[in-house]
Design an enzyme around this catalytic site. Structure first.
Site, PDB file in Angstrom:
ATOM      1  N   LYS A  76      -4.241   2.258  15.840  1.00  0.00           N
ATOM      2  CA  LYS A  76      -5.192   2.736  14.874  1.00  0.00           C
ATOM      3  C   LYS A  76      -6.618   2.284  15.340  1.00  0.00           C
ATOM      4  CE  LYS A  76      -2.590   3.009  10.816  1.00  0.00           C
ATOM      5  NZ  LYS A  76      -2.433   3.050   9.446  1.00  0.00           N
ATOM      6  N   ARG A  89      18.767   1.657 -19.037  1.00  0.00           N
ATOM      7  CA  ARG A  89      17.374   1.438 -18.845  1.00  0.00           C
ATOM      8  C   ARG A  89      17.153   1.228 -17.207  1.00  0.00           C
ATOM      9  NH1 ARG A  89      14.036   4.086 -18.413  1.00  0.00           N
ATOM     10  NH2 ARG A  89      14.739   4.841 -20.616  1.00  0.00           N
ATOM     11  N   GLU A 138      -3.732   7.044  16.984  1.00  0.00           N
ATOM     12  CA  GLU A 138      -4.413   7.675  16.219  1.00  0.00           C
ATOM     13  C   GLU A 138      -5.864   8.111  16.819  1.00  0.00           C
ATOM     14  OE1 GLU A 138      -5.228   5.644  12.208  1.00  0.00           O
ATOM     15  OE2 GLU A 138      -7.368   6.634  12.465  1.00  0.00           O
ATOM     16  N   LYS A 173       3.101   3.220   3.167  1.00  0.00           N
ATOM     17  CA  LYS A 173       2.440   2.953   1.851  1.00  0.00           C
ATOM     18  C   LYS A 173       3.403   2.837   0.627  1.00  0.00           C
ATOM     19  CE  LYS A 173      -2.182   4.323   3.392  1.00  0.00           C
ATOM     20  NZ  LYS A 173      -3.329   5.409   3.406  1.00  0.00           N
ATOM     21  N   ASP A 178      -5.996  12.606  12.587  1.00  0.00           N
ATOM     22  CA  ASP A 178      -6.154  11.861  11.480  1.00  0.00           C
ATOM     23  C   ASP A 178      -7.513  12.743  10.784  1.00  0.00           C
ATOM     24  OD1 ASP A 178      -5.554  10.303   9.319  1.00  0.00           O
ATOM     25  OD2 ASP A 178      -7.269   8.930   9.792  1.00  0.00           O
TER      26      ASP A 178
END
Lengths: 285, 285, 285, 285, 285, 285
Positions: free
Chosen positions: A172, A105, A203, A140, A224
């Site tokens: 940002k 597993r 950005e 992320k 973006d």
């Protein structure tokens, strides 16, 4: 392109594996195998893919087995970065039945999670074949697993964005806002503070912002959530003076069109935070 | 039902958070905030959900912030286990801008991953509303994150299966095969070896196997990959002498029908290995 | 210039301090203080510099004291990056005598080691005042202390080179040799493999090598062990197309002349591997 | 004299090495070698000293290499405690080029730091040749590296003072002050509290203090910052009833004269806190 | 019965051993052996029991030796779970004298502590021979050693109760009191909250409480501190509907009589918190 | 005598407590309290001794509680080193019921184990009241718990022998045998190798050995397993030139007589390896 894939540092693999085995074995070990399986029973079994995909994490599976018993033999059929079709054998394990069943597993959890990311990355890299564009991940990631997940992206033919807050500057909107919206000053301030080995990315959400940013020579510009039309215009404005990176809403349907705008990099958060597991099973032979 | 949700042990939360912060901050910390944001700048921002979902992991977000600065104030609007709609505020952060911006990604990574699992679990528990059935997870978890993921399942209204190989016996086909296919002997052997606080579950794929298993009084019987018709028959045969658990191919489309067969438990691996992240963002106020 | 200095991540400081206290306290603690000093005795003492220098590590001293007793009050007079003259007070401690005396050596060991590096860095940065050049360290650090030593360089007005093998490419002669001496191919191969946030530096020992390297657009060129005359010529050849970094034999006598050649960066290994401790003492008031 | 040198505990070496490799390899490993060096390339290289010195830390270099690849062969020419001249080979490495190049800096950082301390110690021990005196270090060590640095002192022919606050009593002026200046009471109190395996040392700055201390039978008397004349007188007063240790301002110029006063021990802080690195390089063969 | 004994997880053994060796070796290692024993001296010695007992922990002794030197050969004569008489050899060690003498105490400390628990358990299991009853331990263990102590109980022929607060519900008087004394509600509430793999035990002190508990179907009933007469009555009342466990004041004198009341389980805290060490020595051959 | 007792280092206590809580709480925490006890329930309870004894470990109990909840108030009635009678309150806890009930067992396990050792030590120190002799422990401790057990001996009025192989030389028969039985050479060799802060003890079994050892001035002589008559003779032979330590077969019956022989120290292994737990309970008020 990315035709070689350097393995992860060995001590890093060992720590991940021991931590995961601790989680599953606790203070007693495998109650089921140790009570139902004779200590001297042997087994031969194959890790088989149930789906089409791309493999990543085979060294973790192998280390899981060898941590449980030096007597398990692991024959790898599909190395990291290789494609698999449904029913194909990824690796064959033979040796003590208790060790193999106890490690099954944890080994599959590593391999499935990492191969899931590699598979998603491979899908996108396949979609942009022939274009001079790189597919990258973001920060992320699943907390604690970033090293493995970034590696899985590489296995899938992608590239890594920065690894953390420590190895790259990414300005940002909120950073820029804190300096009164002065995008150029934000870039200049950052450059004045960080080392000469650190790249600076900024950005921008509009072409007006892009116009303000360009004279300050950022290394990368993150475009973006722009439409393809705007991206094309932005790429022309940048004109090779910075790396052009597109992000926002890039998926199987949009990736090709976005890549065709001429950007250098497309970055996708979901590769690491939402790619489903690759379905793999252990079939006893 | 599960109307209360006990928090995770505090030292466990702290270790997870420190590990994830290390991963993101490395040896220098946040190059961007520390160069572009003045040390005395303050900020107020809300964690907002972009999607419908169920929250889990709010204590991790809070601990991330407080680890970076004791001066961050965290107002929680949605506690673990609560539902959110798109645009709803989950928590509001105010305090030093550097700390909040440095912790944003790690905090959201925890919250998004755990809320993704809670959201998926809540979807399934909603689907079986009114039935006397429990929704549970499995050991198919992300390596190293099992404690958090099992907790997220509880936050979503689900229940936990065993936590590892150490706290329950689960006899699967390969264990039984190793004892020559003698399902009864497998159960009896296991019971003779493990402590009296350990429950014994046995997997059966057919009613014939079920017939052989029942006289040996397993605590739980896993009815694997059966049709609803077979499940109904199995439940009748078991007749309350064991807990009936269904697994295999349980998803949004099939969950209700399977639950209506009368089984006590449905278990789903994908809740923990493939549920996508809940989309959350930090909006500066 | 480097007018702000971002503090080290808090958990990182705490781990360094606890590790060093363990090393000094062992399993019993301070035999001397606990036997000779009454538990309720208080003390006031100043950390005083015996030499001219630049301070780094004051947060570690403070954390040492607070780890031993919450009742120690630490008044900081000289923050990291500030200069001290012989006899000047760096910090004043007041509180339980046992805690202060038990923590004295560990606290001073941190402060002295880090301030020694900051002082050496400050000496070199002072020497190149007025020139547009950065003083940086290398990876020649004390094993395990790199985060602290790199920080001390920043406190002394210097900048950091890459932190490890993981956050920058540095092609040296042996790497190039392994590719048959083809410096251009080495650069191209590296660029094809690493992420777009990673800078690529290449070491050249001669102007001939420089000529071969330049068309491949490395981000930084390390001009190793060149005379000032050659450096001037190299800078002209580079002509702003890459960052020019000089290294090799840079010390108090040569730094100014090397910096005046027009290079952008001078890098010095001895700042971190051989700078002597700053002499500091604890004077009871 | 110190004709044998016991090796450090194996698990301790392994932890130091893994920690330092983590610091250098991060989450990805060596970007340069893994992109520019073919996976199957081999290399032979020698660690060569650029200066005259004394070696310490060769086991750490070896463990660095073997941690990165079991296929690296390490031939040791100079064992810990042996002297080297400029140009002499310390060890020869052969095996996978990637492993050797990736481990080079960490290995040399250990070896250079420890050999620097051994070299400084050896210089002092050479200076006092023929005298019945021991050269020792203090607790002024680099935080976290005490075990390695104390070992390096032994490799250089020196001896260790106490390892921490836990394995010896050292009554300094401030301890004595806390007991109202009563030096005898300080000694008696300490002896009454600590175990019978613990030695008690007391610091005296004047012969008057020495007179007060002697009747209380300390095991060692630290004669701090005394002139040679005073040291001679102090040694006569002690007359073998305690070990006489001199400290303060002992360097290459003063060591012989101080040792000739008849003290049993000279202790030097700078051996561990300020000895420069021994200059070592890796030469590809 | 418990005719097989599954070994502890290997990484768990290694961590226990390294931690204990660190504790004994500190930062320098064994001062005595490394100074008095030549590095090339060899030794052959036997671990001999001075008393009658039952062995547990032999893998820890072996791992201690192999951690100190791969050249120690460990011949095991008495495996875990086997009985020993005074003078019998448990294992024979041969190899480097320094390693064997350095590891002697840590190895014997593990083996003596664990064998002491196994011996005590074996005494009680022998006393109840022929009865259908299990001897179990409790959570009254030495902090940090629970995995080893629970294993030692298994080696002595006993069984384990729950391992912690996490793998079983045990409702004691204070829990019940917190719900207003409503024993049934306590059971029902617990069952509604915990997973289906978790057993629920309830403590009763009187037959009246037992009467109230039984209709709520606890899995196990702890009959606390009852006389044999009451136990007999309780067992009749329970009549196989739950596992009957007796606890309180069970020792060598009372165990047989209590077991003969028909309870299924007897649990004894002192096996793990107060069993004396088995006296073992290392005899040089 | 030992009228003050210095507390253990705070970070050391915290690590012991967190490790033990992890062991008991696992990945979920306390299933019983979190399901059966309302989150807002409060409790007041006393830790009460069931037996006569001496307390050690109260800081660990307190840290257990505060780790689980900052809202638990811990009133200490019996500090470490104080005596308790049956029924006496050691500490009173008030606060959240869940935290107190979850921490009860771990807290009592620490307190009972350490107080058991303190109690045994106190019994022996009481028996030798009025004699100028010290009661000490050995290295026969529970692996991993040495710091706590040595502290408990101090709490019981005893003293510590060396802490490990690293802080004292102890030449036993096998060490001497390895040097051809030459006891004097063993002492001289050891002294030539170890630092001047390290004491040297030698074990002798006969007066003949003692005669050979004395001229070599060991710091301590261990008189092993001698009769009282022989001990008296040995003490006379030693005549204050070394510390005389008796060991072997020292228990409640023999301690006084052995102490009266005039030895300076009696050392007892069983204080730390076989003292039973002090029986303590938590009584809800």
């Amino acid at each position: 392109m990315n035709n070689t894939l350097a393995p992860l540092p060995i001590p890093l693999i060992r720590r991940y594996v021991e931590n995961a085995l601790d989680e599953d074995l606790g203070s007693t070990g495998d109650l089921t195998s140790s009570s139902a399986i004779p200590a001297d029973a042997n087994l031969k079994a194959s890790v088989v893919s149930r789906k089409t995909g791309c493999i990543a994490g085979i060294d973790l599976l192998k280390t899981v087995m060898l941590t449980l018993s030096n007597d398990v033999d692991v024959q790898i059929e599909k190395h990291d970065g290789m494609r698999v079709s449904p029913g194909e054998v990824v690796a064959t394990l033979s040796g003590p039945a208790r060790a193999i069943l106890s490690g099954e597993r944890v080994g599959l959890n590593f391999l499935g999670h990492m191969s899931g990311i590699a598979t998603a990355t491979r899908e996108i890299t396949d979609l942009v074949t022939g274009l001079d564009v790189r597919v990258t991940c973001t920060r992320k990631t699943t907390p604690g697993l970033r090293a493995l997940e970034k590696y899985a992206v590489r296995a899938g033919g992608g590239f890594n964005h920065r690894f953390g807050l420590y190895d790259g500057v990414m300005l940002k909107d909120n950073h820029i806002a804190a300096l009164g919206g002065d995008i150029g000053r934000a870039i200049d301030t950052a450059r004045a503070h960080v080392g000469h080995m650190v790249k600076i990315e900024v950005e921008v959400d509009t072409l007006a912002q892009l116009t303000r940013a360009l004279p300050h020579n950022p290394d990368i510009i993150l475009l973006d959530n722009m439409t393809c039309e705007t991206l094309i215009e932005a790429v022309q404005m940048i004109d090779g003076r910075a790396i052009a990176e597109a992000s926002g809403n890039i998926n199987r349907n949009t990736a090709r069109a976005i890549a065709e705008t001429g950007v250098d990099v497309v970055s996708l958060g979901w590769l690491t935070h939402s790619a489903p597991c690759l379905d793999l099973g252990l079939d006893i032979l």
